[in-house]
Design a protein around this motif. Structure first.
Motif, PDB file in Angstrom:
ATOM      1  N   ARG A  71       0.826  -1.211   0.000  1.00 54.97           N
ATOM      2  CA  ARG A  71       0.000   0.000   0.000  1.00 54.97           C
ATOM      3  C   ARG A  71       0.857   1.257   0.000  1.00 54.97           C
ATOM      4  NH1 ARG A  71      -3.483   2.557  -2.110  1.00 54.97           N
ATOM      5  NH2 ARG A  71      -5.247   3.454  -0.992  1.00 54.97           N
ATOM      6  N   ILE A  72       1.940   1.247   0.752  1.00 54.49           N
ATOM      7  CA  ILE A  72       2.838   2.406   0.782  1.00 54.49           C
ATOM      8  C   ILE A  72       3.409   2.665  -0.605  1.00 54.49           C
ATOM      9  CG2 ILE A  72       5.042   3.252   1.663  1.00 54.49           C
ATOM     10  CD1 ILE A  72       4.422   1.728   4.273  1.00 54.49           C
ATOM     11  N   ARG A  73       3.812   1.615  -1.281  1.00 57.21           N
ATOM     12  CA  ARG A  73       4.399   1.770  -2.616  1.00 57.21           C
ATOM     13  C   ARG A  73       3.366   2.231  -3.630  1.00 57.21           C
ATOM     14  NH1 ARG A  73       8.176  -3.639  -1.993  1.00 57.21           N
ATOM     15  NH2 ARG A  73      10.018  -2.550  -1.152  1.00 57.21           N
ATOM     16  N   GLU A  74       2.134   1.761  -3.508  1.00 58.03           N
ATOM     17  CA  GLU A  74       1.066   2.226  -4.404  1.00 58.03           C
ATOM     18  C   GLU A  74       0.814   3.712  -4.216  1.00 58.03           C
ATOM     19  OE1 GLU A  74      -1.868  -1.667  -4.918  1.00 58.03           O
ATOM     20  OE2 GLU A  74      -2.207  -0.257  -3.269  1.00 58.03           O
ATOM     21  N   ALA A  75       0.644   4.128  -2.967  1.00 56.88           N
ATOM     22  CA  ALA A  75       0.343   5.533  -2.686  1.00 56.88           C
ATOM     23  C   ALA A  75       1.485   6.450  -3.099  1.00 56.88           C
ATOM     24  CB  ALA A  75       0.041   5.705  -1.196  1.00 56.88           C
ATOM     25  N   ASP A  76       2.718   5.961  -2.988  1.00 54.70           N
ATOM     26  CA  ASP A  76       3.883   6.780  -3.313  1.00 54.70           C
ATOM     27  C   ASP A  76       3.908   7.172  -4.787  1.00 54.70           C
ATOM     28  OD1 ASP A  76       6.396   7.930  -2.295  1.00 54.70           O
ATOM     29  OD2 ASP A  76       7.331   6.569  -3.735  1.00 54.70           O
ATOM     30  N   LEU A  77       3.285   6.375  -5.641  1.00 55.19           N
ATOM     31  CA  LEU A  77       3.248   6.666  -7.074  1.00 55.19           C
ATOM     32  C   LEU A  77       2.418   7.909  -7.384  1.00 55.19           C
ATOM     33  CD1 LEU A  77       2.731   3.047  -8.480  1.00 55.19           C
ATOM     34  CD2 LEU A  77       4.858   4.371  -8.442  1.00 55.19           C
ATOM     35  N   TYR A  78       1.607   8.376  -6.422  1.00 57.46           N
ATOM     36  CA  TYR A  78       0.701   9.499  -6.655  1.00 57.46           C
ATOM     37  C   TYR A  78       1.221  10.821  -6.102  1.00 57.46           C
ATOM     38  CZ  TYR A  78      -2.833   6.290  -8.358  1.00 57.46           C
ATOM     39  OH  TYR A  78      -3.517   5.365  -9.104  1.00 57.46           O
ATOM     40  N   ARG A  79       2.485  10.871  -5.725  1.00 54.78           N
ATOM     41  CA  ARG A  79       3.053  12.091  -5.143  1.00 54.78           C
ATOM     42  C   ARG A  79       2.874  13.304  -6.056  1.00 54.78           C
ATOM     43  NH1 ARG A  79       6.414  11.982  -0.725  1.00 54.78           N
ATOM     44  NH2 ARG A  79       6.919   9.907   0.124  1.00 54.78           N
ATOM     45  N   SER A  80       3.014  13.105  -7.362  1.00 53.46           N
ATOM     46  CA  SER A  80       2.936  14.236  -8.295  1.00 53.46           C
ATOM     47  C   SER A  80       1.704  14.166  -9.197  1.00 53.46           C
ATOM     48  CB  SER A  80       4.204  14.288  -9.158  1.00 53.46           C
ATOM     49  OG  SER A  80       4.343  13.078  -9.902  1.00 53.46           O
ATOM     50  N   VAL A  81       0.727  13.327  -8.823  1.00 53.91           N
ATOM     51  CA  VAL A  81      -0.494  13.181  -9.612  1.00 53.91           C
ATOM     52  C   VAL A  81      -1.580  14.106  -9.060  1.00 53.91           C
ATOM     53  CG1 VAL A  81      -2.304  11.603 -10.368  1.00 53.91           C
ATOM     54  CG2 VAL A  81       0.067  10.806 -10.200  1.00 53.91           C
ATOM     55  N   GLU A  82      -2.191  14.890  -9.938  1.00 48.65           N
ATOM     56  CA  GLU A  82      -3.206  15.844  -9.513  1.00 48.65           C
ATOM     57  C   GLU A  82      -4.496  15.128  -9.090  1.00 48.65           C
ATOM     58  OE1 GLU A  82      -5.605  19.751 -11.322  1.00 48.65           O
ATOM     59  OE2 GLU A  82      -4.088  18.695 -12.504  1.00 48.65           O
ATOM     60  N   LEU A  83      -5.116  15.626  -8.042  1.00 48.89           N
ATOM     61  CA  LEU A  83      -6.390  15.093  -7.560  1.00 48.89           C
ATOM     62  C   LEU A  83      -7.469  15.376  -8.606  1.00 48.89           C
ATOM     63  CD1 LEU A  83      -7.907  13.872  -5.085  1.00 48.89           C
ATOM     64  CD2 LEU A  83      -8.326  16.221  -4.348  1.00 48.89           C
ATOM     65  N   ILE A  84      -8.202  14.330  -9.047  1.00 43.16           N
ATOM     66  CA  ILE A  84      -9.167  14.514 -10.132  1.00 43.16           C
ATOM     67  C   ILE A  84     -10.581  14.792  -9.650  1.00 43.16           C
ATOM     68  CG2 ILE A  84      -7.845  13.100 -11.752  1.00 43.16           C
ATOM     69  CD1 ILE A  84      -9.836  10.826 -11.208  1.00 43.16           C
ATOM     70  N   ASP A  85     -10.927  14.364  -8.458  1.00 42.33           N
ATOM     71  CA  ASP A  85     -12.274  14.621  -7.946  1.00 42.33           C
ATOM     72  C   ASP A  85     -12.273  14.429  -6.438  1.00 42.33           C
ATOM     73  OD1 ASP A  85     -14.943  15.274  -7.916  1.00 42.33           O
ATOM     74  OD2 ASP A  85     -15.486  13.905  -9.526  1.00 42.33           O
ATOM     75  N   THR A  86     -13.342  14.864  -5.794  1.00 41.79           N
ATOM     76  CA  THR A  86     -13.386  14.816  -4.332  1.00 41.79           C
ATOM     77  C   THR A  86     -14.509  13.936  -3.794  1.00 41.79           C
ATOM     78  OG1 THR A  86     -14.744  16.822  -4.295  1.00 41.79           O
ATOM     79  CG2 THR A  86     -12.347  17.098  -4.117  1.00 41.79           C
ATOM     80  N   ILE A  87     -15.301  13.335  -4.665  1.00 42.08           N
ATOM     81  CA  ILE A  87     -16.340  12.438  -4.197  1.00 42.08           C
ATOM     82  C   ILE A  87     -16.647  11.393  -5.265  1.00 42.08           C
ATOM     83  CG2 ILE A  87     -18.147  14.051  -4.927  1.00 42.08           C
ATOM     84  CD1 ILE A  87     -19.865  12.845  -2.637  1.00 42.08           C
ATOM     85  N   PHE A  88     -16.754  10.148  -4.832  1.00 44.40           N
ATOM     86  CA  PHE A  88     -17.064   9.044  -5.730  1.00 44.40           C
ATOM     87  C   PHE A  88     -18.143   8.179  -5.086  1.00 44.40           C
ATOM     88  CE2 PHE A  88     -12.698  10.320  -6.405  1.00 44.40           C
ATOM     89  CZ  PHE A  88     -12.614  10.436  -7.787  1.00 44.40           C
ATOM     90  N   ILE A  89     -19.116   7.770  -5.888  1.00 43.80           N
ATOM     91  CA  ILE A  89     -20.207   6.926  -5.403  1.00 43.80           C
ATOM     92  C   ILE A  89     -20.364   5.746  -6.351  1.00 43.80           C
ATOM     93  CG2 ILE A  89     -22.669   6.792  -4.869  1.00 43.80           C
ATOM     94  CD1 ILE A  89     -22.657   9.753  -4.304  1.00 43.80           C
ATOM     95  N   LYS A  90     -20.472   4.561  -5.786  1.00 47.63           N
ATOM     96  CA  LYS A  90     -20.683   3.370  -6.590  1.00 47.63           C
ATOM     97  C   LYS A  90     -21.865   2.592  -6.031  1.00 47.63           C
ATOM     98  CE  LYS A  90     -18.262  -0.583  -8.623  1.00 47.63           C
ATOM     99  NZ  LYS A  90     -16.983  -1.317  -8.698  1.00 47.63           N
ATOM    100  N   GLU A  91     -22.884   2.402  -6.849  1.00 52.46           N
ATOM    101  CA  GLU A  91     -24.070   1.672  -6.398  1.00 52.46           C
ATOM    102  C   GLU A  91     -23.775   0.181  -6.322  1.00 52.46           C
ATOM    103  OE1 GLU A  91     -28.885   1.609  -6.842  1.00 52.46           O
ATOM    104  OE2 GLU A  91     -27.692   2.808  -8.239  1.00 52.46           O
ATOM    105  N   GLN A  92     -24.308  -0.445  -5.284  1.00 48.81           N
ATOM    106  CA  GLN A  92     -24.159  -1.878  -5.073  1.00 48.81           C
ATOM    107  C   GLN A  92     -25.533  -2.542  -5.227  1.00 48.81           C
ATOM    108  OE1 GLN A  92     -20.768  -2.894  -4.146  1.00 48.81           O
ATOM    109  NE2 GLN A  92     -20.614  -0.764  -4.812  1.00 48.81           N
ATOM    110  N   GLY A  93     -25.560  -3.729  -5.759  1.00 51.68           N
ATOM    111  CA  GLY A  93     -26.821  -4.456  -5.840  1.00 51.68           C
ATOM    112  C   GLY A  93     -27.290  -4.844  -4.442  1.00 51.68           C
ATOM    113  N   MET A  94     -28.593  -4.839  -4.221  1.00 53.08           N
ATOM    114  CA  MET A  94     -29.097  -5.194  -2.908  1.00 53.08           C
ATOM    115  C   MET A  94     -28.798  -6.653  -2.567  1.00 53.08           C
ATOM    116  SD  MET A  94     -30.155  -2.447  -1.631  1.00 53.08           S
ATOM    117  CE  MET A  94     -30.747  -3.224  -0.133  1.00 53.08           C
TER     118      MET A  94
END
Length: 230
Positions: free
Chosen positions: A37-60
């Motif tokens: 997880r640390i290595r994954e997150a480290d790849l985003y040091r210089s990546v711009e934030l694209i959005d501030t909210i995400f919603i994904k519907e789940q089947g009941m």
């Protein structure tokens, strides 16, 4: 930290805090998973934030894989004709403290907030000043100027019209005046009900949990399918 985790491979509770537009906390119980997880997150040091909210519907049909709180809420609903049917029930009291409640206003797609449970995901992610504003001043959700409220309330009309519950996974950035912003991943169950005077309402039961099906800072996952406004 990676060097330490590579040497000390004993299973233990490992809490990671990292910042990407806001603080996020994740917990792991295996050093290998934490290192990855640390290595994954480290790849985003210089990546711009694209959005501030995400919603994904789940089947009941996935309710059995939801958090204990969400499952408990759904079980309560299936045996009660109305959310408010048994106000003295200890289960109701617990769920009520963890829920939000809205009803339609005179403005299209704008909802009047009737209740904010002090143990709800929204309350837990807000600081004291923000919560005071919600409880005593800002009573509407879905105004065009309210990015978060407009996005999370987009499904309320459908719930009221269909009379059917909906299950979502959400990952949202909470900006807090006087405090640093934080990411809050949570599951939410939306369901229709009525007040004693017959007023239709939408109840939102929410639970902050790391277990959401929305990729975050994971280079091999596609986040595009998690619409920022369902």
């Amino acid at each position: 930290m990676i060097d330490f985790l590579e040497i000390d491979k004993q299973p233990r509770r490992i809490v990671l805090d990292f910042f990407y537009g806001g603080w996020i906390t994740e917990t792991f119980y295996a050093p290998g998973a934490a290192i990855k997880r640390i290595r994954e997150a480290d790849l985003y040091r210089s990546v711009e934030l694209i959005d501030t909210i995400f919603i994904k519907e789940q089947g009941m049909d996935s309710i059995d894989r939801s958090s204990d709180l969400i499952k408990r809420g759904y079980e309560y609903l299936t045996r009660s004709k109305c959310f408010f049917e048994s106000k003295d029930d200890t289960t109701f009291v617990s769920l009520y403290r963890k829920s939000l409640m809205y009803t339609a206003s005179d403005m299209e797609d704008v909802f009047l907030r009737l209740h904010v449970g002090m143990d709800s995901a929204f309350a837990r992610a807000s600081n004291a000043q923000q919560l005071d504003d919600v409880l005593f001043q800002s009573r509407f959700a879905g105004r065009p100027s309210d990015r978060y409220g407009k996005t999370v309330s987009a499904a309320y009309t459908g719930v009221l019209h269909s009379g059917e519950p909906r299950l979502h996974h959400v990952r949202a950035l909470f900006r807090r005046e006087g405090s640093e912003p934080i990411w809050a991943p949570y599951q939410r169950l939306l369901f229709p009900s009525t007040l004693s005077d017959g007023t239709p309402v939408v109840v939102c039961l929410s639970d902050i949990t790391q277990d959401v099906s929305i990729p975050f800072l994971r280079p091999n996952a596609d986040q595009a399918e998690c619409a920022s406004g369902q």
